[in-house]
Each structure stands twice: as C-alpha cells, then as structure tokens.
Design a protein around this motif. Sequence first.
Motif, short mmCIF file in Angstrom:
data_model
loop_
_atom_site.label_atom_id
_atom_site.label_comp_id
_atom_site.label_asym_id
_atom_site.label_seq_id
_atom_site.Cartn_x
_atom_site.Cartn_y
_atom_site.Cartn_z
N VAL A 142 6.50 0.77 -1.80
CA VAL A 142 6.82 1.07 -0.40
C VAL A 142 6.23 2.42 0.00
N ALA A 143 6.34 3.42 -0.89
CA ALA A 143 5.83 4.76 -0.58
C ALA A 143 4.32 4.74 -0.41
N THR A 144 3.62 4.01 -1.26
CA THR A 144 2.15 3.97 -1.19
C THR A 144 1.67 3.36 0.12
N VAL A 145 2.26 2.23 0.50
CA VAL A 145 1.86 1.57 1.75
C VAL A 145 2.24 2.44 2.94
N SER A 146 3.42 3.04 2.90
CA SER A 146 3.87 3.87 4.03
C SER A 146 2.96 5.07 4.22
N LEU A 147 2.64 5.77 3.15
CA LEU A 147 1.77 6.95 3.25
C LEU A 147 0.35 6.57 3.65
N SER A 148 -0.11 5.41 3.19
CA SER A 148 -1.46 4.96 3.58
C SER A 148 -1.51 4.67 5.08
N CYS A 149 -0.46 4.03 5.57
CA CYS A 149 -0.42 3.73 7.01
C CYS A 149 -0.20 5.01 7.83
#
Length: 369
Positions: free
Chosen positions: A20-27
């Motif tokens: 979740v953190a990876t996708v959130s920070l990427s977005c």
Amino acid sequence: MDKFMLKSPKNQYLISFLSVATVSLSCLAVRHVIDYRVVGYLLLVVVSLLAIFLEIKPVLLGAVLSALALNFMFIKPYFTLHIDSAEDILLLVMYFIIALINAVLTNNFRRMQRAIQVKQTRASTLKLYNTLLDSLSHELRTPIAAIVGSIDTLQQKNVTLSPETTQKLHNEIEKASIKLNYQVENLLNMSRLESGYIHPKLDWCDVKEIIYNVCNRLSEESENHRIQIEIEDNLPLFKLDYGLMEQIIYNLVYNGIQHTPQGATIKIKARYEVDTDYDSHIDLIKKCVITISDDGYGFPPEEMDKAFDKFYRFKETKTGGTGLGLSIVKGFVEAQNGTITLTNAEEGGAVFELTFVTDCLALNSLENE
C-alpha cells in the motif's frame, strides 16, 4: 512472492503495509496529473492482489491503510483526515466498504479453491491406493502362494520326493522370490520418486556391461523369447548412474517379455551420437542412445499417451502387473536429464528410445593411459 515469506504472519503484515505504501507514494509523485479516483482504483487492485496471496487479517489491514492513504494524500485538503465535500466522504466510505468486501470475498474464494484442491488430491490419492492394492492383491499374492506351497510340499515328512521334484520346487521358490523382489523394488523406487529422494550418482558407466548383466538376470524369464543385442564397437563410457540405468533397462526388457507372445524378439541397441558444428569441427552435444524394441503387438494408439502413468494398465492386456514399471523408467530417465519416447514400429511392436545428453570417455583413451 516467496512461499517462505508468506508463511510468516509478521511478513504478511509487512508485505501488506509495504504494498500500500509503495503504490501510494508512487501515485503521490504524480498527484498533479491523475485524479484521486484513479488512485482509488489502483489501491483497490492492490488490495485484491493481497487477498489472493495473504491471509484475511493482513488483507484487512491493507484495505484500512489504503482508505486512510487515499484520504490523507489524495482528497483535499491534503495531509489531513478532514474532508470538506459530502461527495468525497461518500466516495471514501464506498471505497472502504468495497475494499473490505473485495478482500473478504477474494480470501473466501481462495480458501474454497484450496479446500477443493485438497479434496481432489485426497480423492486422487485414494484412487491410486485402491488401484495399487487391487494390483498387489494379485501380483504379491501369486509369488507368495507359490513360495508357501513349495515349502509346505518340501516339509511334508510322509511324502518322498524325487531329486527332480525337489529341484523343481526349489526353482519355483527362487522364481517366485525374484518376482516378489521385483515388485517390492518397484514400490520402493516409486516411493523414492514421489518423495523427490532420487539423487543420481553420476560416474563412468559401461552401458554394454549393464545390458548384458540385465539379460543374464532375466535369462529364465526370457527363455521363450529371443533377445538380440546390437552395440556399437568401441562404445565409450558414459557418465550415468549405474544403478538407475540397470533398473531402467531391466524394467523395459521385463515389460517386453511380459507383454509379447512366446517366440517374440526383443532387440536392445546402444549407440553414441554427437551433434557437431561442421564449420568449426567442434563436438557440441554428446549423447548416449539406447533403443529397446520388440516385434509383439505394440501399444494401442489411443492409450499410448498413458503408458508412463502410475498404476495404468492397458485395457486389453492379459498379464498382471502393478502399472509401475514404465512410470519408474520415465522417472529414472528424467532424473538423469534424459528423455524417453515410445512409438509403434511400422511392422508391429513397441519401440522405446532413451536419450541421455552426457559426458563420454572413449575406451581407447583408457588403454593408452
């Protein structure tokens, strides 16, 4: 994902958080060019993927974290949990409900799949055991009955047996013992294959010696057959497992004896092949090729693809058997990185061809040392 990582509950929670953190920070890096609804869809996909691989609690954690990330980073005002628009509040609530439902349903579906697989595996195992017991009820009982009957006759004190009869009974005990030992060896070999215990011990093997040893062991069984051996002159030594090769050839020759009429011919050929780059004159691939064929009835074409299946016996076969011999052959061949093919000869009969890509050592090189 690594299976060992997924078995640990702590690792599952960590994977859920990091995903979740990876996708959130990427977005977050491209927040100015994408709508927050798109981010919601992406996070929903992440939760769905987590539900496929993880247990329910880490998945629920991912659903909660994704909803909080969507609110905190992508719904104005940014970096707060406050929402001004009623529409955005409704969207976030709906997202959270959908994420939870999606997580639960996907996880339940996965559990149902696992339960079905376990049930199918148990049914398959039960079928195999029933087939095995059905086969062994005849294959083991027959030689045991022959041994017990012969011993009972020999032990009778009120009966005088001629030397010829005594020798015949001893021969019956020996033949039955050999057959019994063959069946037990096949069961042990299949157990080794199923458990993945087979580890070939590769060493320089004289294939010619192995073939003649097998034929000598089967001399009594093959007394009503003709066995022809054709081996190339100066056949080199090959780096193979002697014990596995002996069992492979034994099973194939024994299978030919059992499933061909009296007087049939069983041919055993061994040759050396090499794939050469003729431009550079370099030997690229060295092969040991062994062919075992007969002039019997061959295999039914519609059943040929099942020849190497465990416990499979052909419908029209008249002889017994556990249906393990050929499956063991295939397992032992593949354990040495070899291949086996089965075809029917045009003039009739079965043809087994074994091909092993392996190192070789010319015999003349040993003589010169």
